[in-house]
Design a protein around this motif. Sequence first.
Motif, PDB file in Angstrom:
ATOM      1  N   LYS A 263       0.865  -1.186   0.000  1.00  0.00           N
ATOM      2  CA  LYS A 263       0.000   0.000   0.000  1.00  0.00           C
ATOM      3  C   LYS A 263       0.902   1.238   0.000  1.00  0.00           C
ATOM      4  N   ASP A 264       0.650   2.092  -0.975  1.00  0.00           N
ATOM      5  CA  ASP A 264       1.465   3.308  -1.126  1.00  0.00           C
ATOM      6  C   ASP A 264       2.951   2.963  -1.182  1.00  0.00           C
ATOM      7  N   ASP A 285      -6.134   4.352   6.892  1.00  0.00           N
ATOM      8  CA  ASP A 285      -5.959   3.122   6.112  1.00  0.00           C
ATOM      9  C   ASP A 285      -6.684   3.160   4.779  1.00  0.00           C
ATOM     10  N   GLU A 288      -5.472   2.333  -1.785  1.00  0.00           N
ATOM     11  CA  GLU A 288      -5.438   1.225  -2.739  1.00  0.00           C
ATOM     12  C   GLU A 288      -4.439   0.184  -2.273  1.00  0.00           C
ATOM     13  N   LEU A 289      -4.923  -1.080  -2.180  1.00  0.00           N
ATOM     14  CA  LEU A 289      -4.072  -2.214  -1.854  1.00  0.00           C
ATOM     15  C   LEU A 289      -3.656  -2.904  -3.133  1.00  0.00           C
ATOM     16  N   TYR A 303      -5.432  -5.167  -7.974  1.00  0.00           N
ATOM     17  CA  TYR A 303      -5.654  -3.942  -7.197  1.00  0.00           C
ATOM     18  C   TYR A 303      -7.021  -4.005  -6.524  1.00  0.00           C
TER      19      TYR A 303
END
Length: 748
Positions: A263-264, A285, A288-289, A303
Motif C-alpha cells: 500500500k502506497d 488506512d 489502494e491495496l 488492485y
Amino acid sequence: MDSRPPHLLLLLTSLLHCQYARGQSSFIIDAVGLAILPSSTVQSGTPVTLRCQVSVSHDNIPHLTHIFQLTQDDVPIHSSTTTKDSVEYELSPARAADSGNYECRVTVKDKSRGSFIQKLEVTGLQTPILYLNKTTPYESEEFVATCSAPEEKGSLIFRFYQRFRSGESQRLKQLAPTGNSSETTLVLRVVGDSFLYCDYEINLVSGPRRSNRSHEIPVIVRGLYISPIMNVLPSPNVFEGDIMEVVCKVVSPLKNIEVFLTKDRRILKQAPISLSHRFIAKEGDSGELVCKAEWGNVQKETYQVITVKELFSKPRLTVQPMDIFEGERFKLTCSVSVYVPERINNDTMRFSIYKDNLKLTSAETYMTVAHPNRNGNYTCKAQAASPSSSFIKDSQTVVVKAKVPVSKPVLSVVGGTLVLGKRFQLLCHSDSGTLPIVYTLYGPNRLLETRAVSTPWEEAIFNSSAIYRNLDLDNFLCHAKNSQHRTTVTESGQLLRSTNIIEPVSKPVLSVRHSTGDVSEGQDVTLVCSVQRGTLPISFTWYHTQVKEALTSQTSRKLEASHRINNVRGEHQGKYYCVCTNPANETQQSHTITITVKMAGWKKGLIAFFCILLILALILVVIFKRRLLRFKRKTTGELSVKSANTKVERLSLTQSEVNEAANVTPGMMGKSVWSEHISGSESDDQNSVISPEKAEPQYTEVQTRQADPNRAPVKKGTDTVYSEVRNSKQGVPEQGDGRDLSPTDTVQ
C-alpha cells in the motif's frame, strides 16, 4: 721542425683518408614497391599476401638494415626490421574488415620512402549464427540470445528480430558495436509461436556493410497464469475500529512464486504462493491495496480500493477571540464536527485540553487570562468507544501567543527641528506593541495618511505641508492600533513641546539714526536694521553698494541691531542695505536707503569768506578802472604830440601832472601817462595822412616841469618816459606794446 721521413707522413695521411671515407659511406633508396596477392579484389575467406620490396643503392655497405612498416587506412598493422630487401604479411583468410588502402614505408638509417597506395577489396560477409538458451519461454520471461560471426574481424553491430506468423518482422534490440559475438537478454510478451533471427553491420572507411540474416529459430511463448487473487473481508468499505482481513494468493502449478501485499509502495506482508493480513481499520488506512505475484522476473498485479469511514471526526481546537492581547481573557474549545450515532454515543465522548503536552483540563472548554506565561502550543484529544474498540484522536496544534497592546504613540518632527513655512516630516512611533501596527496621522481638519508597520525596522513617517504658526502644530494627531478594537492617540500638546520651532526672519527694515536732522561731515551716523519677527539669534550684516565686502556683521538676540559710522566723510555717502538670517537659513534683504553727506559748517564759512573777498576785489577793480578812465580823459588834453615825420618827439608835462599819475599806482605810472598821451594824440591827429609805407615806431620824450611846492611833494631830478607810437595804414598812430621804458632802455 719535424724530423720524421716524408714517406712515413704520406702513409699516415692515406690511412686517415681511408678511415674518413669509410665513416662517410653513402646510399640511396631507389624504390619501394607493394604488391597484393593473388589480387586486389578477393572473396571473403580468401588468403591474401601483402609483399613489400625495397631497392637501395650503396657503396658496398655490409648488412644494411631496413625497417618495413605496413599501414591500412593510415593505421599501422605490421612492422619489421630486417637486412632483407622484402617482407610479406599474410591475411589468412581475408575478411571484409581487411578492405582498405594499404601502404608500405621503408626506413634506412636517416632516410625513408613509401610505396604507392594499393587498395584491397574483400567482398562478402559471413552469415551470423544465432543461439537461444530457451525456445519455449513464458510470456515476459527473460532468456539469453547470442548472435556471432566468429570468422569476421572488427567491431560488429548486432540486431535481433522477431518474425510473426503473419510475416511481419519486429526488431527487438540493437546492441552497441562489439567484437564478432554479442550476447543479450530478450523478453517476449505476446503469447504464441514466432521466429527469431539476427544480422550484423560493419562500418568501413568505404561505408557500412550489412550481412545476411542468420537462420531462423522457432520460439513458442507460453502464457504465464500467475495473476493473484485478492479478497478483502468483511468488506472494502468499513468503519474505523473494524477488523479487516486481506487474502492474496496465486493458483498455479509453478513453483518459486512470491506474493506481496503493498500500500502506497510500502510492503505490508510477503509470503510464497498465498498470504493473509489482518489489522484494525484506522482513519488513515483508506487507499489502494496491491497484491503482486512474482516468478523470476515476471510480475502480475491485482488492485483493490478500501475505504475506512470515521466513527467521529478529528477534534478541532478553536480560540476565541482570534486576536488575543495580554490582559484579556480567551477561551479554548475542543469539538468534533462529525460522528456516527449508530456506533458512538455522544455522551460517552471525552475531551481533554493540553498545553505543551501537559494536561490542563478534562473538559471540552478552557478559559484563562492572556499573559506571556500562557503562550505556547495547545492541543486537545477526543476519546470515544465503539462496541469493538476505543479510539483517541488528537487535534491540530494551535499556537497561542498573546499580542502586546500598542502603547500611546509619540509624534515627533523628523530631525527635531521645524522651520515655519517649509514642508516637514512627522514620525509616529509606539514604544511597545505587537506588529503590525497601523498609524494614522490627522492634520488640521483633514485626514493625511495611513502607514502600516509590519517589521521592526520600518517607521511610520508622514510628509506634511508647511505651517506658518506655532499653534498649528497642535492640530496634528496620530492614532496607533494593532487591533480592531484598540486605538491609542498621541498626547495633546506633546508635539509642540518636543519640537524646536524656527521662525524665519521677516523682511528687514534699514533706517538711519543720528543726533541732528541732517548728516554732515564729521557727525556720527547709526544704521539700524530691524525685523518684526524671527527666531533668535539673528545675524545682521550691513552693506554699502560701493564697497564689495560687507561693512560689518553681528549676531543679536534681539529683533534689531545697529552699525555706527563715526566721523562721516564724503566717501560714506551712497546706498546702504542690510541682510538678515537666522537658524532657518533663509536670507532676507532690506530695501536700499541713500545717505547724503553735507559739507561741514566751518567749510561753508570759509568758502563764504573767500567769496566775499573775491567780490570785494572785483568791486575794487571796477572802481579803479572807472577812476583810471577819468584820469586818462583829463590828461589827454594836456599832452602835445610832435610832427609825424620826427622819429622822436619831446613832450613837456608839469611835475604836478606826473605826480598825480604817480599817486594812482607807482608801478603803472608810465603806462597811464602814455596811454593818456596816445589818446590825446589820436584825437588831435586823427585827420593826418599816413604814408602807405610800413609804419615806423615814433618815440616822444616827455620832460616834467617843476611843480608848485604847495601842491605836491617835489621829486628831484628828471624822469624820462618813452612810449612807442606807430602809425596805422589809415594814418592813425597805433600804440605800442605799452612797455614802460626806463631812462636806460634802448629805443629800437
